[in-house]
Design a protein around this motif. Structure first.
Motif, short mmCIF file in Angstrom:
data_model
loop_
_atom_site.label_atom_id
_atom_site.label_comp_id
_atom_site.label_asym_id
_atom_site.label_seq_id
_atom_site.Cartn_x
_atom_site.Cartn_y
_atom_site.Cartn_z
N ILE A 66 -4.62 -24.91 -22.42
CA ILE A 66 -4.43 -26.15 -21.37
C ILE A 66 -4.57 -25.64 -19.71
O ILE A 66 -4.03 -25.67 -19.63
CB ILE A 66 -3.15 -26.93 -21.63
CG1 ILE A 66 -2.57 -27.23 -22.45
CG2 ILE A 66 -3.63 -28.08 -20.79
CD1 ILE A 66 -1.47 -27.96 -22.65
N ASP A 67 -5.50 -26.20 -19.11
CA ASP A 67 -6.71 -25.84 -18.36
C ASP A 67 -6.65 -27.13 -17.82
O ASP A 67 -7.60 -27.74 -17.40
CB ASP A 67 -7.94 -24.74 -18.46
CG ASP A 67 -8.19 -24.50 -17.21
OD1 ASP A 67 -7.38 -24.34 -16.36
OD2 ASP A 67 -8.81 -23.71 -16.91
N ASN A 68 -5.59 -27.37 -16.90
CA ASN A 68 -6.09 -28.70 -16.21
C ASN A 68 -4.55 -28.67 -14.74
O ASN A 68 -3.61 -29.51 -14.28
CB ASN A 68 -5.70 -30.28 -17.31
CG ASN A 68 -5.40 -31.45 -16.57
OD1 ASN A 68 -5.71 -31.50 -14.55
ND2 ASN A 68 -5.78 -32.56 -16.81
N ASP A 69 -5.12 -28.28 -13.99
CA ASP A 69 -3.65 -27.75 -13.03
C ASP A 69 -3.67 -29.26 -12.19
O ASP A 69 -2.78 -29.70 -11.55
CB ASP A 69 -4.84 -26.85 -11.56
CG ASP A 69 -4.91 -25.75 -12.28
OD1 ASP A 69 -4.92 -25.02 -13.13
OD2 ASP A 69 -6.02 -24.98 -11.27
N GLU A 70 -4.12 -30.22 -11.85
CA GLU A 70 -4.50 -31.47 -11.28
C GLU A 70 -3.84 -32.32 -11.64
O GLU A 70 -2.04 -33.13 -11.33
CB GLU A 70 -4.95 -32.57 -11.50
CG GLU A 70 -5.15 -33.40 -10.10
CD GLU A 70 -6.70 -34.00 -10.08
OE1 GLU A 70 -6.87 -35.85 -10.31
OE2 GLU A 70 -7.90 -33.68 -9.86
N ALA A 71 -3.10 -32.45 -13.45
CA ALA A 71 -2.08 -33.11 -14.22
C ALA A 71 -0.60 -31.90 -13.74
O ALA A 71 0.51 -33.02 -13.53
CB ALA A 71 -2.87 -32.78 -15.61
N TYR A 72 -0.96 -31.61 -13.86
CA TYR A 72 0.24 -30.08 -13.79
C TYR A 72 0.67 -30.18 -12.62
O TYR A 72 2.10 -30.12 -12.40
CB TYR A 72 0.03 -28.21 -14.04
CG TYR A 72 1.58 -27.69 -14.04
CD1 TYR A 72 2.25 -27.12 -14.88
CD2 TYR A 72 1.21 -26.96 -12.51
CE1 TYR A 72 3.47 -27.03 -14.16
CE2 TYR A 72 2.58 -26.26 -12.22
CZ TYR A 72 3.40 -26.06 -13.49
OH TYR A 72 4.47 -25.55 -13.30
N VAL A 116 2.14 -32.92 -21.79
CA VAL A 116 1.88 -32.08 -21.24
C VAL A 116 1.72 -30.83 -22.51
O VAL A 116 0.42 -30.42 -23.17
CB VAL A 116 2.84 -30.68 -20.69
CG1 VAL A 116 1.58 -29.60 -20.63
CG2 VAL A 116 2.68 -31.16 -19.22
N PHE A 117 1.89 -31.79 -23.87
CA PHE A 117 2.26 -30.15 -25.25
C PHE A 117 1.22 -31.21 -26.71
O PHE A 117 0.99 -31.30 -27.22
CB PHE A 117 2.78 -29.78 -25.48
CG PHE A 117 3.10 -28.64 -24.18
CD1 PHE A 117 2.59 -27.63 -23.99
CD2 PHE A 117 4.29 -28.73 -23.31
CE1 PHE A 117 2.36 -26.20 -23.55
CE2 PHE A 117 4.86 -27.32 -23.32
CZ PHE A 117 3.57 -26.44 -22.62
#
Length: 207
Positions: free
Chosen positions: A156-162, A204-205
């Protein structure tokens, strides 16, 4: 009959200094929890620690430095606990779940309430903000990097969501700390955490 009296070796200056430091930090934490930041004056902490003001100021010349030490000590503890929780996860989802669980176990700790008082006081105390800010930012960066590491391990590569989830998680953690101070009903808090944790993990998952 000859008797001998065993003499204990004298503690070193470093040991005495460490013991004094630990006693002052514990007193400061307890006063912060019971009386808040404004009530945690150096004189009140002196009385709680049962030592002279001079002995305290030898370790911590200012209140801001003492408060920064309280915050830094708890950050070091949280860093160790969180790292252990992440390592215990066999999968990225388990690692994230362990991290969330470890975080919410902090809600009932007196240090959490004490540090919350300190961070709220930073708004109106430039000296305190200057002392506490650097270590607080280092801790936040470390937790953020752990989160990114877990997500990337899951593809998962979504820095903004994290970052959004981390902000929400911080808000929930602090809010539950306040609720625990008001009403230490841990069973209710645990039920609330279970609901929030499922929401986070599913977001997230996936379910």
């Amino acid at each position: 009959m000859t008797t001998t009296t065993a003499t204990r070796p004298r503690r070193s200056q470093a040991d005495r200094s460490a013991a004094t430091r630990a006693k002052v930090l514990a007193a400061a934490r307890d006063v912060l929890c019971s009386q808040g930041y404004s009530g945690a004056t150096m004189l009140v902490i002196r009385d709680a620690a049962g030592m002279s003001l001079g002995a305290i100021q030898h370790q911590f010349p200012t209140k801001a430095k003492l408060m920064a030490a309280v915050a830094a000590e708890f950050a070091a503890y949280r860093t160790r606990i969180y790292a252990e929780a992440i390592r215990a996860g066999a999968t990225p989802r388990q690692a994230m779940e362990n991290l969330i669980d470890a975080n919410y176990r902090m809600v009932s700790r007196p240090e959490m309430a004490a540090v919350l008082e300190i961070h709220l006081a930073r708004r109106n105390d430039p000296d305190l903000d200057q002392e506490v800010g650097p270590s607080a930012r280092r801790f936040d960066r470390r937790v953020r990097l752990w989160g990114h590491m877990i997500l990337r391990a899951a593809g998962i590569d979504n820095d903004e969501a994290y970052q959004t989830l981390q902000l929400l998680n911080n808000a929930v953690t602090r809010g539950l700390t306040v609720e625990y101070i008001r009403d230490p009903n841990m069973a209710l808090i645990e039920r609330s955490v279970a609901v929030w944790k499922k929401q986070m993990l599913d977001l997230v998952f996936g379910p």
